[in-house]
Design a protein around this motif. Structure first.
Motif, mmCIF file in Angstrom:
data_model
loop_
_atom_site.group_PDB
_atom_site.id
_atom_site.type_symbol
_atom_site.label_atom_id
_atom_site.label_comp_id
_atom_site.label_asym_id
_atom_site.label_seq_id
_atom_site.Cartn_x
_atom_site.Cartn_y
_atom_site.Cartn_z
ATOM 1 N N ARG A 188 109.590 84.307 80.330
ATOM 2 C CA ARG A 188 110.115 84.759 79.049
ATOM 3 C C ARG A 188 110.287 86.281 79.078
ATOM 4 N NH1 ARG A 188 110.722 82.956 73.909
ATOM 5 N NH2 ARG A 188 110.240 84.415 72.230
ATOM 6 N N PRO A 189 111.496 86.778 78.791
ATOM 7 C CA PRO A 189 111.685 88.230 78.760
ATOM 8 C C PRO A 189 110.788 88.867 77.703
ATOM 9 C CG PRO A 189 113.789 87.066 78.575
ATOM 10 C CD PRO A 189 112.696 86.044 78.455
ATOM 11 N N GLU A 220 127.263 96.000 74.463
ATOM 12 C CA GLU A 220 126.451 94.964 73.831
ATOM 13 C C GLU A 220 125.045 94.970 74.418
ATOM 14 O OE1 GLU A 220 127.451 90.625 72.530
ATOM 15 O OE2 GLU A 220 126.728 90.532 74.604
ATOM 16 N N LYS A 221 124.084 94.725 73.564
ATOM 17 C CA LYS A 221 122.688 94.575 73.978
ATOM 18 C C LYS A 221 122.236 93.187 73.560
ATOM 19 C CE LYS A 221 118.466 95.521 75.174
ATOM 20 N NZ LYS A 221 118.108 95.551 76.564
ATOM 21 N N ARG A 222 121.857 92.367 74.541
ATOM 22 C CA ARG A 222 121.333 91.028 74.270
ATOM 23 C C ARG A 222 119.822 91.117 74.168
ATOM 24 N NH1 ARG A 222 125.213 86.985 75.311
ATOM 25 N NH2 ARG A 222 123.619 85.369 75.377
ATOM 26 N N VAL A 223 119.283 90.617 73.077
ATOM 27 C CA VAL A 223 117.846 90.633 72.861
ATOM 28 C C VAL A 223 117.343 89.200 72.987
ATOM 29 C CG1 VAL A 223 115.988 91.188 71.251
ATOM 30 C CG2 VAL A 223 118.035 92.639 71.356
ATOM 31 N N ALA A 224 116.406 89.005 73.911
ATOM 32 C CA ALA A 224 115.854 87.670 74.169
ATOM 33 C C ALA A 224 114.356 87.800 74.356
ATOM 34 C CB ALA A 224 116.494 87.076 75.420
ATOM 35 N N GLY A 225 113.663 86.702 74.215
ATOM 36 C CA GLY A 225 112.226 86.689 74.456
ATOM 37 C C GLY A 225 111.462 87.418 73.369
ATOM 38 N N ASP A 226 110.449 88.161 73.789
ATOM 39 C CA ASP A 226 109.622 88.915 72.854
ATOM 40 C C ASP A 226 110.145 90.339 72.743
ATOM 41 O OD1 ASP A 226 107.855 86.774 72.395
ATOM 42 O OD2 ASP A 226 106.755 87.255 74.225
ATOM 43 N N CYS A 227 110.537 90.710 71.553
ATOM 44 C CA CYS A 227 111.062 92.045 71.250
ATOM 45 C C CYS A 227 110.047 92.698 70.315
ATOM 46 C CB CYS A 227 112.429 91.909 70.588
ATOM 47 S SG CYS A 227 113.149 93.459 70.008
ATOM 48 N N ASP A 285 115.984 82.055 69.927
ATOM 49 C CA ASP A 285 114.557 81.838 70.198
ATOM 50 C C ASP A 285 113.790 83.138 70.442
ATOM 51 O OD1 ASP A 285 115.661 82.411 72.679
ATOM 52 O OD2 ASP A 285 114.505 80.892 73.740
ATOM 53 N N ALA A 286 114.445 84.274 70.280
ATOM 54 C CA ALA A 286 113.750 85.559 70.403
ATOM 55 C C ALA A 286 112.769 85.706 69.239
ATOM 56 C CB ALA A 286 114.748 86.709 70.395
ATOM 57 N N VAL A 287 111.712 86.449 69.491
ATOM 58 C CA VAL A 287 110.718 86.728 68.459
ATOM 59 C C VAL A 287 110.556 88.239 68.369
ATOM 60 C CG1 VAL A 287 108.310 86.471 67.753
ATOM 61 C CG2 VAL A 287 109.505 84.557 68.844
ATOM 62 N N LEU A 288 110.703 88.762 67.165
ATOM 63 C CA LEU A 288 110.540 90.188 66.944
ATOM 64 C C LEU A 288 109.143 90.447 66.403
ATOM 65 C CD1 LEU A 288 113.677 89.496 66.693
ATOM 66 C CD2 LEU A 288 113.836 91.739 65.649
ATOM 67 N N GLY A 289 108.482 91.441 66.961
ATOM 68 C CA GLY A 289 107.121 91.789 66.560
ATOM 69 C C GLY A 289 107.090 93.190 65.968
ATOM 70 N N VAL A 295 108.498 87.658 63.602
ATOM 71 C CA VAL A 295 109.607 87.041 62.882
ATOM 72 C C VAL A 295 110.555 86.457 63.917
ATOM 73 C CG1 VAL A 295 111.525 87.420 61.282
ATOM 74 C CG2 VAL A 295 109.407 88.734 61.013
ATOM 75 N N GLU A 296 110.896 85.196 63.754
ATOM 76 C CA GLU A 296 111.828 84.543 64.673
ATOM 77 C C GLU A 296 113.246 85.066 64.410
ATOM 78 O OE1 GLU A 296 109.921 82.712 62.509
ATOM 79 O OE2 GLU A 296 108.318 82.149 63.876
ATOM 80 N N ALA A 297 113.947 85.351 65.482
ATOM 81 C CA ALA A 297 115.322 85.820 65.356
ATOM 82 C C ALA A 297 116.182 84.791 64.627
ATOM 83 C CB ALA A 297 115.905 86.142 66.724
ATOM 84 N N SER A 298 115.890 83.521 64.813
ATOM 85 C CA SER A 298 116.687 82.479 64.147
ATOM 86 C C SER A 298 116.650 82.649 62.627
ATOM 87 C CB SER A 298 116.204 81.088 64.546
ATOM 88 O OG SER A 298 114.844 80.917 64.190
#
Length: 136
Positions: A19-20, A43-50, A68-72, A121-124
């Motif tokens: 997981r990134p 463009e910046k793709r944000v994936a995994g745990d940010c 499915d990214a999660v922002l903390g 917070v889930e990116a979704s």
């Protein structure tokens, strides 16, 4: 019971390792990076745990978020646990909040910057509310 937990952790280990993860880092450096990405239209793709300063990508017009990214979110901290003056803490948290959608900025300034743990917070959820753009 302990054996079961260890077995589950070992089984999940490779999946968690794949997981990134962007741990955040310096708010000042993230401001510069975002400005450079914006200037180039990259463009910046944000994936995994940010986590932490990574969440500032919410203010980048060319950022997209994997559902499915999660922002903390949490308030800023100096390296090695050094104390931050109240004025510096206020300035840095206001800088971070300036990159967030209004609802997130309010929550961050009211609550999340003062909590020792990440507010996740889930990116979704952000995508569903129109506060983040999904990656194609």
């Amino acid at each position: 019971m302990i054996r079961l937990v260890l077995l589950l952790l070992l089984a999940a280990g490779p999946a968690l390792a794949d997981r990134p993860r962007d741990p955040g880092g310096s708010v000042a450096l993230r401001v510069l990076e975002i400005a450079a990405l914006e200037a180039r239209g990259e463009e910046k793709r944000v994936a995994g745990d940010c986590l932490s300063a990574c969440t500032m990508y919410l203010g980048l017009s060319t950022a997209c978020f994997e559902p499915d990214a999660v922002l903390g979110f949490h308030g800023p901290r100096l390296a090695w646990g050094l104390p931050m003056t109240p004025a510096t803490f206020e300035a840095v948290t206001r800088t971070m909040a300036a990159y967030y959608p209004p609802r997130i900025a309010r929550r961050f300034l009211d609550d999340w910057r003062h909590t020792p743990r990440f507010a996740r917070v889930e990116a979704s959820r952000l995508i569903a509310r129109g506060e983040a753009r999904a990656c194609d």
